[in-house]
Write a protein that holds these residues in place. Structure first.
Motif, short mmCIF file in Angstrom:
data_model
loop_
_atom_site.label_atom_id
_atom_site.label_comp_id
_atom_site.label_asym_id
_atom_site.label_seq_id
_atom_site.Cartn_x
_atom_site.Cartn_y
_atom_site.Cartn_z
N GLU A 118 11.09 -3.19 9.61
CA GLU A 118 9.80 -3.52 10.21
C GLU A 118 8.68 -2.64 9.65
O GLU A 118 8.81 -1.42 9.58
N GLY A 119 7.60 -3.28 9.25
CA GLY A 119 6.45 -2.56 8.76
C GLY A 119 6.52 -2.12 7.31
O GLY A 119 5.64 -1.41 6.83
N TRP A 120 7.58 -2.54 6.62
CA TRP A 120 7.72 -2.14 5.22
C TRP A 120 7.07 -3.18 4.32
O TRP A 120 6.95 -4.35 4.68
N PRO A 121 6.63 -2.78 3.11
CA PRO A 121 5.95 -3.73 2.21
C PRO A 121 6.90 -4.74 1.59
O PRO A 121 8.11 -4.53 1.53
N LYS A 122 6.33 -5.84 1.14
CA LYS A 122 7.08 -6.88 0.45
C LYS A 122 7.70 -6.33 -0.83
O LYS A 122 7.09 -5.54 -1.54
N LEU A 123 8.93 -6.76 -1.11
CA LEU A 123 9.62 -6.26 -2.30
C LEU A 123 9.17 -6.99 -3.56
O LEU A 123 8.56 -8.06 -3.50
N HIS A 124 9.50 -6.41 -4.71
CA HIS A 124 9.22 -7.04 -5.98
C HIS A 124 10.12 -8.27 -6.17
O HIS A 124 11.14 -8.43 -5.48
N PRO A 125 9.74 -9.16 -7.07
CA PRO A 125 10.54 -10.38 -7.30
C PRO A 125 12.01 -10.06 -7.62
O PRO A 125 12.32 -9.03 -8.21
N ARG A 126 12.89 -10.97 -7.17
CA ARG A 126 14.33 -10.90 -7.41
C ARG A 126 14.97 -9.66 -6.79
O ARG A 126 15.96 -9.13 -7.29
N HIS A 159 11.66 -2.17 -10.74
CA HIS A 159 10.91 -3.32 -11.21
C HIS A 159 10.35 -3.13 -12.61
O HIS A 159 9.89 -4.10 -13.23
N GLU A 160 10.32 -1.91 -13.13
CA GLU A 160 9.74 -1.65 -14.44
C GLU A 160 10.44 -2.47 -15.51
O GLU A 160 11.67 -2.59 -15.50
N THR A 188 9.11 1.59 -1.60
CA THR A 188 9.94 2.31 -0.63
C THR A 188 8.99 3.09 0.27
O THR A 188 8.25 3.96 -0.20
N LYS A 189 8.99 2.78 1.52
CA LYS A 189 8.02 3.40 2.43
C LYS A 189 8.36 4.86 2.69
O LYS A 189 9.53 5.21 2.91
N LEU A 190 7.35 5.71 2.67
CA LEU A 190 7.55 7.11 3.04
C LEU A 190 7.74 7.22 4.55
O LEU A 190 6.97 6.64 5.32
N THR A 191 8.75 7.97 4.96
CA THR A 191 8.97 8.20 6.38
C THR A 191 8.69 9.64 6.78
O THR A 191 8.66 9.97 7.96
N THR A 192 8.50 10.50 5.78
CA THR A 192 8.08 11.89 6.00
C THR A 192 6.97 12.21 5.01
O THR A 192 6.92 11.61 3.94
#
Length: 435
Positions: A118-126, A159-160, A188-192
């Motif tokens: 929850e609240g994390w950004p959309k991932l890169h394709p595939r 994704h690179e 990858t969302k920062l949690t700290t």
């Protein structure tokens, strides 16, 4: 340097470490020197030639292509299953495992929305998140095939284009791979409120131990690209003879970060194109995680919202003070992996190009490579930064790294530790040098 016909130059110890051959009895005759194994790979022999795309006849053009055109025009249809790894010291990283291509794009799209934090950004394709049961299914006490752990470039991730090239080539060769995305990278969302640095090897160390625990019989190969090569090389040097990796490869490592910083800032293409674009990516990562970072007094509103125009400017404001340094260059001197190259005791293939617009030519450690029998340094006159793009859009360097691991898997007994009497010299002044 301008052209498309490149030349290979080898630098290694006159007596590189002896690698135990498969089905050997442990005798000296049943081994192969590391440099001879590298020589068995087509295109890596000293003075050998290779051909790059004629239209990309300059290191800057090569680098621009790999960061720009390659992302849109060259497709590497590799799919990832993502796993979020919680770190004991706080924070998380993500691990993207190469997974089989789905039966259809529609079936994959249905899975993309599942197991999403929850609240994390959309991932890169595939790329999609793995379910808890899929993560459990990854673990195996009986699997013996090699696994490649990949460390990405500064602010990059799985994704690179160059990493997709590698994972695609490894998949085609039947070698499993996983990309370790650093804190805040590859969505990858920062949690700290903590980023990463060239000296921050603890995350790689923890993930490596986790993989060892889950796959006690799998030989581990390591790969590092650019800044990820710095982290991997620093880690290997810190671990020295205790390194769990049986082989490693690094591409376009900025061995001396001070020289590389001067190099990129004192040429027009580097200063106004590459340095600025890298700083923009880092700035965007900080702004995307501003809520978490603002929990630390180090990350003021001014620092979070400032538009940085160079990596030096960014590191002066953020990285250096976060890790206890007064300036970016003090941090660069401490984090430069050339400081630990002589301590590495893992068979290492290093590839650098002299026309790299990001890594200075004086950064390439010829003499240190020749002093450490565990290292073979391949220096080329063409290739750019992480590029080496051929006429078919693939990377010459990536193909050689895959060939290196294939040669290890086919030839070397991966269950035996490479033994050597080599020990780096220790100066009586070493304690005065804060590395």
């Amino acid at each position: 340097m301008v052209g498309f016909r490149g030349t290979v130059e080898q630098h290694h110890h006159k007596n590189t470490v002896q690698l135990p051959l498969k089905d050997s009895d442990g005798s000296a005759a049943a081994t192969i020197p590391l440099d001879k194994l590298v020589d068995s790979i087509e295109g890596l022999q000293d003075k050998s030639r290779f051909w790059l795309a004629p239209t990309l006849c300059h290191g800057a053009l090569q680098t621009m292509y790999i960061y720009g055109a390659a992302a849109d025009q060259v497709k590497f249809p590799v799919y990832y299953g993502r796993r979020v790894v919680e770190l004991p010291q706080g924070g998380v990283v993500s691990a993207d495992y190469v997974i089989p291509q789905p039966e259809s794009s529609e079936s994959f799209k249905k899975l993309v929305g599942e197991n999403f934090p929850e609240g994390w950004p959309k991932l890169h394709p595939r790329t999609r998140y793995l379910s808890p049961s899929e993560v459990d299914a990854l673990k195996s006490e009986t699997e013996t095939r090699p696994l490649v752990i990949i460390n990405h470039g500064l602010g990059g991730g799985s994704h690179e284009p160059v990493i997709r090239m590698l994972t695609s080539e490894l998949h085609d060769a039947g070698i499993d791979a996983v990309v370790l995305n650093s804190r805040g990278c590859s969505r990858t969302k920062l949690t700290t409120p903590e980023l990463f640095s060239g000296l921050a090897t603890e995350d790689l160390r923890y993930f490596t131990k986790l993989i060892q625990k889950e796959y006690p019989k799998r030989p581990l190969f390591g790969v590092g690209f650019s800044f990820g090569a710095t982290i991997l090389s620093n880690y290997l040097g810190e671990e020295a003879g205790d390194s769990p990796y049986v082989a490693a490869a690094v591409l376009s490592n900025p061995w001396d970060m001070v020289d590389s910083a001067y190099h990129i800032q004192h040429q027009l293409v580097g200063k106004y194109l590459f340095s600025d674009s890298i700083a923009f990516a880092l700035s965007r990562m900080v702004k995307s995680n501003r809520e978490t970072l603002s929990q630390s007094p180090l990350f003021t509103e001014e620092k979070i919202h400032k538009k940085y125009h160079s990596t030096v400017e960014f590191d002066n404001a953020i990285t250096a003070p976060e890790y206890g340094f007064q300036t970016a260059y003090q941090y660069y001197r401490a984090a430069s992996s050339v400081n630990r190259l002589l301590k590495i005791r893992t068979p290492l293939l290093a590839i650098n190009s002299s026309d790299d617009p990001v890594v200075g030519v004086y950064s390439i450690p010829n003499f240190e490579a020749e002093a450490n029998p565990y290292v073979v340094l391949i220096k080329t006159d063409l290739g750019g930064h992480l590029a080496f793009v051929q006429h078919d859009g693939k990377s010459w360097a990536v193909e050689r790294i895959v060939d290196y691991f294939k040669a290890f898997d086919k030839t070397v007994d991966l269950t035996k530790k490479v033994e050597s009497s080599y020990k780096p010299m220790v100066s009586k002044y070493v304690d005065k040098v804060h590395f």
